[in-house]
Every structure is written in structure tokens, then in C-alpha cells.
Design a protein around this motif. Structure first.
Motif, PDB file in Angstrom:
ATOM      1  N   LEU A 263     -11.075 116.890  53.082  1.00 46.96           N
ATOM      2  CA  LEU A 263     -10.188 116.037  52.283  1.00 46.96           C
ATOM      3  C   LEU A 263     -10.254 116.355  50.797  1.00 46.96           C
ATOM      4  O   LEU A 263      -9.789 115.570  49.969  1.00 46.96           O
ATOM      5  CB  LEU A 263     -10.523 114.562  52.529  1.00 46.96           C
ATOM      6  N   ASN A 264     -10.844 117.483  50.457  1.00 49.94           N
ATOM      7  CA  ASN A 264     -10.815 117.897  49.063  1.00 49.94           C
ATOM      8  C   ASN A 264      -9.414 118.383  48.699  1.00 49.94           C
ATOM      9  O   ASN A 264      -8.650 118.848  49.545  1.00 49.94           O
ATOM     10  CB  ASN A 264     -11.817 119.033  48.821  1.00 49.94           C
ATOM     11  N   LEU A 265      -9.086 118.290  47.401  1.00 50.29           N
ATOM     12  CA  LEU A 265      -7.843 118.882  46.925  1.00 50.29           C
ATOM     13  C   LEU A 265      -7.802 120.360  47.322  1.00 50.29           C
ATOM     14  O   LEU A 265      -8.848 121.016  47.322  1.00 50.29           O
ATOM     15  CB  LEU A 265      -7.749 118.719  45.410  1.00 50.29           C
ATOM     16  N   PRO A 266      -6.633 120.881  47.735  1.00 53.96           N
ATOM     17  CA  PRO A 266      -5.271 120.394  47.510  1.00 53.96           C
ATOM     18  C   PRO A 266      -4.758 119.345  48.496  1.00 53.96           C
ATOM     19  O   PRO A 266      -3.577 119.048  48.494  1.00 53.96           O
ATOM     20  CB  PRO A 266      -4.434 121.661  47.585  1.00 53.96           C
ATOM     21  N   VAL A 267      -5.623 118.840  49.360  1.00 48.30           N
ATOM     22  CA  VAL A 267      -5.205 117.729  50.214  1.00 48.30           C
ATOM     23  C   VAL A 267      -5.112 116.484  49.359  1.00 48.30           C
ATOM     24  O   VAL A 267      -6.035 116.164  48.594  1.00 48.30           O
ATOM     25  CB  VAL A 267      -6.206 117.533  51.371  1.00 48.30           C
ATOM     26  N   VAL A 268      -4.022 115.770  49.459  1.00 47.00           N
ATOM     27  CA  VAL A 268      -3.758 114.587  48.644  1.00 47.00           C
ATOM     28  C   VAL A 268      -3.944 113.345  49.510  1.00 47.00           C
ATOM     29  O   VAL A 268      -3.393 113.258  50.610  1.00 47.00           O
ATOM     30  CB  VAL A 268      -2.335 114.634  48.053  1.00 47.00           C
ATOM     31  N   LEU A 269      -4.716 112.398  49.013  1.00 44.94           N
ATOM     32  CA  LEU A 269      -4.973 111.158  49.728  1.00 44.94           C
ATOM     33  C   LEU A 269      -4.030 110.064  49.238  1.00 44.94           C
ATOM     34  O   LEU A 269      -3.568 110.094  48.095  1.00 44.94           O
ATOM     35  CB  LEU A 269      -6.423 110.722  49.530  1.00 44.94           C
ATOM     36  N   ASP A 270      -3.787 109.085  50.106  1.00 42.88           N
ATOM     37  CA  ASP A 270      -2.903 107.981  49.736  1.00 42.88           C
ATOM     38  C   ASP A 270      -3.308 107.346  48.411  1.00 42.88           C
ATOM     39  O   ASP A 270      -2.454 107.006  47.588  1.00 42.88           O
ATOM     40  CB  ASP A 270      -2.919 106.899  50.825  1.00 42.88           C
ATOM     41  N   ARG A 271      -4.611 107.187  48.200  1.00 36.21           N
ATOM     42  CA  ARG A 271      -5.053 106.450  47.007  1.00 36.21           C
ATOM     43  C   ARG A 271      -4.675 107.179  45.718  1.00 36.21           C
ATOM     44  O   ARG A 271      -4.499 106.542  44.674  1.00 36.21           O
ATOM     45  CB  ARG A 271      -6.554 106.181  47.079  1.00 36.21           C
ATOM     46  N   TYR A 272      -4.540 108.524  45.754  1.00 35.99           N
ATOM     47  CA  TYR A 272      -4.118 109.245  44.557  1.00 35.99           C
ATOM     48  C   TYR A 272      -2.722 108.795  44.144  1.00 35.99           C
ATOM     49  O   TYR A 272      -2.442 108.584  42.950  1.00 35.99           O
ATOM     50  CB  TYR A 272      -4.086 110.760  44.792  1.00 35.99           C
ATOM     51  N   LEU A 273      -1.843 108.681  45.119  1.00 37.99           N
ATOM     52  CA  LEU A 273      -0.459 108.340  44.805  1.00 37.99           C
ATOM     53  C   LEU A 273      -0.302 106.851  44.514  1.00 37.99           C
ATOM     54  O   LEU A 273       0.552 106.473  43.702  1.00 37.99           O
ATOM     55  CB  LEU A 273       0.461 108.787  45.937  1.00 37.99           C
ATOM     56  N   VAL A 274      -1.102 106.018  45.149  1.00 38.15           N
ATOM     57  CA  VAL A 274      -1.088 104.601  44.779  1.00 38.15           C
ATOM     58  C   VAL A 274      -1.502 104.455  43.317  1.00 38.15           C
ATOM     59  O   VAL A 274      -0.876 103.724  42.542  1.00 38.15           O
ATOM     60  CB  VAL A 274      -2.016 103.777  45.692  1.00 38.15           C
ATOM     61  N   ALA A 275      -2.561 105.169  42.934  1.00 43.04           N
ATOM     62  CA  ALA A 275      -3.008 105.112  41.539  1.00 43.04           C
ATOM     63  C   ALA A 275      -1.938 105.659  40.604  1.00 43.04           C
ATOM     64  O   ALA A 275      -1.706 105.103  39.520  1.00 43.04           O
ATOM     65  CB  ALA A 275      -4.308 105.893  41.369  1.00 43.04           C
TER      66      ALA A 275
END
Length: 784
Positions: A263-275
Motif C-alpha cells: 500500500l505504499n505510493l504510487p498506490v493511493v488510499l482513500d484517506r489521501y483523497l478524503v484529506a
């Protein structure tokens, strides 16, 4: 008496904290056309992960009918035409994500409207690519004059010009019997900000008719500094710091291991986009993604690739990236063969400047809109120009010259306190930076710092204490761009255990009069701290405000549900520092907990608006500062004197003896007061005129000194400690009374935090009062 003190005292005296609405004002219901909801929409499993962008259905039937008539269609013309730059070909969302990567800013605006209106109106809202031959009734049109025919038709260029790049217009318009709304900006980002402002109106139940709103931010650069490994109180483990499953507790994954390695970048997690959505909703423009005690790994090619992926994900929301760096990074062997020798580390050395130019170019190739660097130099073990025989002006300018051709900026932190400069820690920063600002230049101007340098200065001269006097550098650095640094993460204000709404503190700071004067000694017309920060006081060429962020990988992203309010408030106050903190609290409560009148009045009046003053009262009342245990910066430690540096010890600040309490910084003491403009110098320097809430910052106060309350200082001090704890007890009781109105999980989690809060506040009171009594020898006369 400050507004927050009046709110706090009123709540304690009238019992407003003892129940929902007890002694509460009708302020929340009396704001601009706000309508109270008749029911509460519950989801007892909700974890707070949407922050203030949850968009629950409007439960008031009459208001819902009105809104459904007024909003029927979303029109964002050419939403997909102006795609943002994407460097990372394999950028992707993690499996099972609910968020979606955006390709343009107008697409983000459209999707936010679809999400927000669909939730608030409890039905799907029609999306149209264009108005066709006629604009439908209830349309919400978003765009710029370049992207939208409707905007070009109804909004003239001279109407948009005053709002600048980030501002927006929201207009109610009509064409015959068809009424519609236009949200317009000069840029796509401005239109996005207007979109969030429009949704906020629905979230807070304000009218949608006859709108004629024109807004622009007062400060150009509105940034977060994210400390990924320090002062992180929003991790997802039990202690609130750190992480689980291989994550380190930070919101962004760069080096997760174990179960989270994939789950390290470049994988994007939901919380990144919520933030990102949350930051955009309050107009934040940038984020420095790593600790100011910087790790050089963030400058390596491997990390830059990950940073570029993060920048790609955040870019549609107008969020740009910056890095904190170590001044001495060029000597790090991990950059070999591109390293420098110690002899090449002079800031004016061409090799030093060329190295930083190469590194900046490497970053810009991957992140074209990269902001620049934040630098903590010659402070708390961090290397800086003084290690090589140069001062802060030389160091900042050496880096600024290197990045200026790339359009980048240097944010040089002024948090320095070399004990060799002065025996009083609070005087040291101005003594180092002031002369550089005053230095005459060959062209007849003053000030050596270059135009792409910001001096990033904390609000007070010590270190983010719950109340400090304003930093004397505000207004004194007439010739240098200055960024105000505020701390959103609650290092000294309760961390993730205590409910402390910080907007009243920031409002007090921003609206404090510096009494700054011009070259003739005449008072400036605009001279509040906010005027200095936004450039209207002294015509600074660029403006910035920075908040030390409180995000993490906890389910609710901030570790305490009420800490979300501080991130929200920072964004709103960074956009417009003249806003009323109570109005900000009111909006946040409605967006987060619901519009029920009972909830809004109780939470805003009886909990949030007095919480900061309560914390000051049971921790550090009347200007006694930094009484915390060791480096934890949480519990009370007024007797501690064992730390290796004298100015890290609470006893250095309290100076307790049989005569009184407090550090004498008046003209008879260290004379810190001389660093302020004459009016404040005189006010702070005289114990008869200094504000009582700052008294011990500047004076050693006798135990028997009469106070404005009619009590002697000792009794007033004790009363402050006890009244602060009483307020926390009241907050807990108020929250308990709202159980039927709040969803179960969040209610339970806040209740548990308030129980800890009350116990820890009582520990502060008992520890400090008992210790001070050893010196005063007086009886403790206070209500329990």
C-alpha cells in the motif's frame, strides 16, 4: 477580557456547561437564515472518516423540499478538457477503495457536487455536460469564463477580476421563470473552492436564493506542514502515536512494511483523497509532507517517485507539495557521487547553490508545481549555516538563489534559541533575525532576505503554548516576507486526549494589535497581526500562513473527533483571518454532528467555545508557560529541573519562590518587552497595565498582589485552576446529555476521551496548585 474568556467565564458561572442549552445563547440559530432540523440521521457505526464532508440527508422536510426545487441539475461544461499533469503512469487506487482519482479540477468540482447533493438531497441529481438551448430550472453551473458558455454569458471579466486566482463568485440568476445558480472563478481551482462554499451552505441549512457572494482569500499561500514522524497524535494504535500493520501512523505511506507493504505510493488510499477534498474545501493550497527535523531520504530518487505520485493524486484539488530539508543534505553519502565536501557548504559557494539547484530541478521534473523547501536550521540539533560560519540570512539566501530560477520558495523557520545569544530564550529569535531585516543594502533599501524567502515564525516567542504573547517579530520585520506558523496538532493543548478548539486562540492572535509604526514613528492604519500576515500592514510582496497538521492514519484521521474542527478552522481562518471563531465552530458542528438546534447550541456554546480558555486555566493560567513533563509535553511537571538544557525545564519559566511566580521580562528583568513596539513595550513592561492573562510571561508576580477580580494573585491563580476543571466536567456532562442525538460509535469515543480529559485536567490542577503552595504557604480556597 477576551471573547473566549468571557465565553468561558459565562459558561462556568451560568452553568452552560452542565446541560444542552443551559445558559446557551441563541446565536447558533440566529445566523443567516439557518433552519433547525427536526430529526437526526444516524449511522451508529460511522467512524468519522469523512471529516466534515459526510453529506447526510437533510432531515427537515420543508427545507428538503425547498432545496430539491432549487437544485435539480449539475452543469460543469468541459470538465474533462483541462486535465492536470500526471507524472506517474501506474498511479492507482488501493483495492476496495471508495474514492476515485480525478483527472481535472473541474471534474473534481463536478464529482463533489454529485456526491454532496446526492447525499444532502437524498436522491440522484441530474448531470448535464452543457445547458443546451436553455438552462434548466435549478441548475448549478460551475466553471470559468474560459470553460463555460454560461459563465461567459452571465459573469463579466471585471466582475471576476477582484477575486484573483483563488476566489469565486456565487450568483443566483434567472431566465424567465427558470432560476439557477452560477459558481464562477478565474481559474478551475477558484471554481472548485466556490463549489465547496456552495455545498457548505446546504450542509449548514442556509438559503440558496438571492445569492450574490464574492470571496477571495486574504493570504496567498495557505499551507500545511506535516510532521510525519513527530508530534503525530493521530496514529491508529492504542497510544495514538504510531501505526499498525507496518504503517508508521502517518497519513501517507512511503515505507510501510509487512501487511501494508503493498500500500505504499504510487498506490493511493482513500484517506489521501478524503484529506485532499477536506483541504480544498477550506482553501488550503499546499502541504510540506515531512518533518521539519528532516530525513534526507525524501530527496532520493526512490522517494521523489513516490512524492510525484502523491502530487498527482492531490493536484486536481489545488494541493501542491513541498519538502522539509536538512541544510547539510549535500554531504550525505547516499547522494554519491553527487555530494559536497564540508568546505563547499558555505551558502554563497557556487557548488552549494548548484547542488540545491540540481536537486530542485530533479523534483520539478517529477512535480512541475513543486513549491519549494521548508528549512529548520541551527535549531535543536539541525544543521545550518552557522555551522559553517554564516548567519541565517546567508543560509536562506544561498538556497533561495538556487531555486529562484525555478519559481520556488524557501520557508526558513525562525524557531531558534541559541543560549549564547541571550539568557532569556524568548528574546533570541528576534536578536538573530531582526538585524538582518534592518540591514542597509547598496541600492538604498533595507533587508537582506531575498523576495522568495519567507521567515516562518510561530505565533508566540516560545513554542506553541496554549497562550503566549504575540511574537515580537510580527510587525518588526518590515522588509522581509513573513509566514505565520500555527500548530493544529495539539502538542501542548491536550494532544489527542483533550477537547480543545483552537480557533479562539488563533482569532486572539490574529486580531492582536502590534501597534506597529512607520519610519516616522506614526502608528500604521492597519497593524493587527492579521494585517502583517496578509501584507496590508507593510505592503509585503508575498503572504503566507502555515499550520502544523494533525492528520494521521486513525479512522477519523485526527485521533480525536473534535480535533477535526481545528483543521477545519485553520483553513477557514487562513482564508479569512477576520472570521469569528464562533461562526466557524457553528458551521463545523452543523457539517459534522448535524443541524439539530439542541446539538448545535450545546456543542458550540457549552463545549467548544470555552474549551481553550478552560485548558489555559487548568494548565498555565495568568501567563505561566511551559510547565510540562519532559519531552512528552502532556502532563504537569512544574518542579522538573533535570533536563540537560536549562530552558527546557519548567522551573526556568515559573521561577517560583516565596515572593511569587513568573519570569521577569520587564525593563528590570530580561527586558524582552523592549522588542515590542512602544505601546506594547510600555503595556507589557508595567505590571499595572500588562493584561492579566499574560502577566507571568513578563513579571514575577507577588503572591499577595491585588487582581482585577478583587482577589489576591494566589487566590486568583487557584481559582483559575479549579474553574478550568469545572468547565471540563461540564463538557463531559453536556456530551452525556446528547447521547440520544449522536450516533453511537462517535458518541462513545468522544465520551471516553472526555473521561480521560477530566481526569488529566484534575491532575494538572492538583499537581500545580500543590507545588505552588509549597512556595506561597497560603491556604487553598476554591470550590472543588
Amino acid at each position: 477580557m477576551t471573547l473566549s474568556r468571557r465565553v468561558f467565564m459565562g459558561a462556568v458561572a451560568a452553568g452552560a456547561a452542565l446541560g444542552p442549552g443551559a445558559g446557551a445563547s441563541a446565536r447558533a440559530a440566529g445566523r443567516e437564515g439557518t433552519v433547525a432540523a427536526s430529526a437526526v440521521v444516524r449511522d451508529d457505526s460511522y467512524d468519522g472518516s469523512a471529516l466534515w464532508l459526510r453529506y447526510v440527508p437533510i432531515s427537515d422536510p420543508r427545507l428538503l423540499r425547498q432545496y430539491r426545487d432549487q437544485v435539480t441539475t449539475v452543469i460543469v461544461e468541459n470538465a474533462d478538457r483541462n486535465k492536470v499533469y500526471r507524472h506517474t503512469p501506474n498511479l492507482s487506487m488501493a483495492p476496495g477503495s471508495t474514492e476515485r482519482l480525478m483527472e481535472s479540477t473541474l471534474e473534481a468540482a463536478r464529482e463533489e457536487l454529485v456526491r454532496g447533493l446526492g447525499g444532502l438531497l437524498d436522491r440522484e441529481v441530474r448531470v448535464s455536460p452543457g445547458p443546451g438551448s436553455r438552462i434548466p430550472h435549478g441548475a448549478v453551473v460551475v466553471g470559468t469564463r474560459e470553460s463555460s458558455r454560461v459563465v461567459r454569458r452571465y459573469v463579466a471579466p471585471d466582475e471576476l477580476e477582484p477575486v484573483g486566482d483563488d476566489g469565486y463568485l456565487i450568483r443566483s440568476l434567472s431566465n424567465g421563470t427558470r432560476r439557477f445558480t452560477v459558481i464562477a472563478g478565474n481559474t478551475d481551482v477558484g471554481a472548485l473552492y466556490g463549489t465547496f462554499a456552495f455545498l457548505r451552505r446546504l450542509q449548514t441549512h442556509k438559503p440558496l436564493t438571492e445569492l450574490d457572494i464574492s470571496e477571495a482569500p486574504r493570504v496567498a499561500n495557505r499551507h500545511l506542514n506535516y510532521w510525519d514522524t513527530e508530534r503525530l497524535y493521530a496514529g491508529n494504535n492504542e497510544s495514538g502515536t504510531g501505526g499498525l500493520n507496518g504503517e508508521n501512523g502517518a497519513i501517507f505511506n512511503f515505507a510501510a512494511t509487512g501487511a501494508s507493504a503493498a500500500l505504499n505510493l504510487p498506490v493511493v488510499l482513500d484517506r489521501y483523497l478524503v484529506a485532499a477534498r477536506a483541504m480544498a474545501s477550506v482553501g488550503i493550497t499546499g502541504i510540506t509532507i515531512n518533518n521539519v527535523n528532516a530525513n534526507n531520504a525524501y530527496l532520493t530518487p526512490e522517494y521523489i517517485a513516490q512524492e510525484a505520485a502523491l502530487a498527482d493524486a492531490l493536484r486536481p484539488y489545488g494541493i501542491k507539495l513541498a519538502l522539509s530539508i536538512r541544510y547539510a543534505a549535500p554531504v550525505d553519502p547516499r547522494f554519491a557521487p553527487d555530494t559536497l565536501t564540508e568546505e563547499q557548504m558555505a551558502p554563497n559557494d557556487p557548488a552549494f547553490q548548484a547542488w540545491w539547484n540540481r536537486k530542485a530541478r530533479q523534483l520539478q521534473e517529477a512535480i512541475p508545481d513543486f513549491i519549494g523547501f521548508t528549512v529548520k536550521a541551527n535549531s535543536e540539533g539541525q544543521p545550518g549555516p552557522q555551522d559553517f560560519g554564516y548567519d541565517h540570512g546567508d543560509g536562506a539566501n544561498g538556497m533561495a538563489v538556487a531555486v529562484a530560477p525555478l519559481g520556488m520558495k524557501i520557508y526558513w523557520r525562525t524557531f531558534v534559541y541559541n543560549p549564547d545569544v541571550d539568557s532569556d530564550r524568548l528574546k533570541r529569535a528576534y536578536l538573530e533575525f531582526g538585524p538582518i531585516d534592518d540591514e542597509a543594502q547598496p541600492d538604498g533599501t533595507k533587508g537582506r532576505f531575498l523576495d522568495n524567502v519567507f521567515l516562518q515564525t510561530k505565533n508566540g516567542p516560545l513554542d506553541f503554548q496554549a497562550r503566549e504573547p504575540i511574537h515580537p517579530m510580527f510587525g518588526r520585520m518590515e522588509n522581509t516576507n513573513q509566514a505565520l506558523e500555527l500548530q493544529i496538532t495539539q502538542e501542548y493543548t491536550g494532544q489527542n486526549r483533550m477537547l480543545c478548539f483552537l480557533a479562539p486562540m488563533w482569532e486572539e492572535i490574529l486580531k492582536t494589535d502590534t501597534y506597529a509604526t512607520d519610519a516616522r514613528g506614526q502608528l500604521l492604519d492597519k497593524r493587527l497581526v492579521g494585517n502583517v500576515v496578509d501584507g496590508t500592514a507593510q505592503n509585503h510582496s508575498d503572504t503566507a500562513i502555515v499550520g502544523v497538521a494533525n492528520l494521521g492514519n486513525a479512522d477519523n484521521l485526527t485521533g480525536h473527533h473534535f480535533s477535526q474542527a481545528n483543521l477545519y478552522a485553520f483553513g477557514r481562518q487562513a482564508w479569512d483571518w477576520t472570521l469569528d471563531s464562533a461562526d466557524i465552530a457553528d458551521d463545523w458542528v452543523r457539517m459534522t454532528w448535524g443541524n439539530d438546534r439542541n446539538v448545535v447550541d450545546a456543542v458550540v456554546v457549552a463545549m467548544m467555545m470555552g474549551s481553550w480558555e478552560a485548558l489555559v486555566s487548568y494548565q498555565t493560567p495568568l501567563g505561566i508557560g511551559h510547565q510540562f513533563t519532559a519531552d512528552v509535553h502532556y502532563g504537569p511537571g512544574p518542579s522538573e529541573s533535570h533536563l540537560p538544557r536549562e530552558d527546557w525545564n519548567p522551573t526556568y519559566y515559573n521561577q517560583a519562590d516565596s515572593v511569587g511566580l513568573g519570569y521577569d521580562r520587564s525593563p528590570t528583568g530580561s527586558n524582552l518587552t523592549a522588542q515590542y513596539f512602544p505601546t506594547l513595550e510600555a503595556r507589557y513592561g508595567d505590571i499595572d497595565t500588562v493584561p492579566e492573562n499574560l502577566m507571568m510571561w513578563f513579571h514575577h508576580v507577588p503572591w499577595d498582589r491585588p487582581m482585577s477580580s478583587g482577589r489576591i494573585f494566589w487566590d486568583e491563580l487557584v481559582d483559575r485552576y479549579y474553574s478550568g476543571v469545572r468547565y471540563v466536567t461540564g463538557m463531559r456532562r453536556t456530551w452525556d446529555s446528547l447521547e440520544a442525538d449522536i450516533d453511537a460509535r462517535r458518541f462513545s469515543e468522544v465520551r471516553a476521551k472526555l473521561a480521560l480529559h477530566e481526569a488529566d485536567a484534575a491532575d494538572w490542577r492538583d499537581t500545580c496548585v500543590s507545588y505552588w503552595q509549597e512556595f506561597s504557604g497560603r491556604e487553598i480556597r476554591a470550590e472543588g
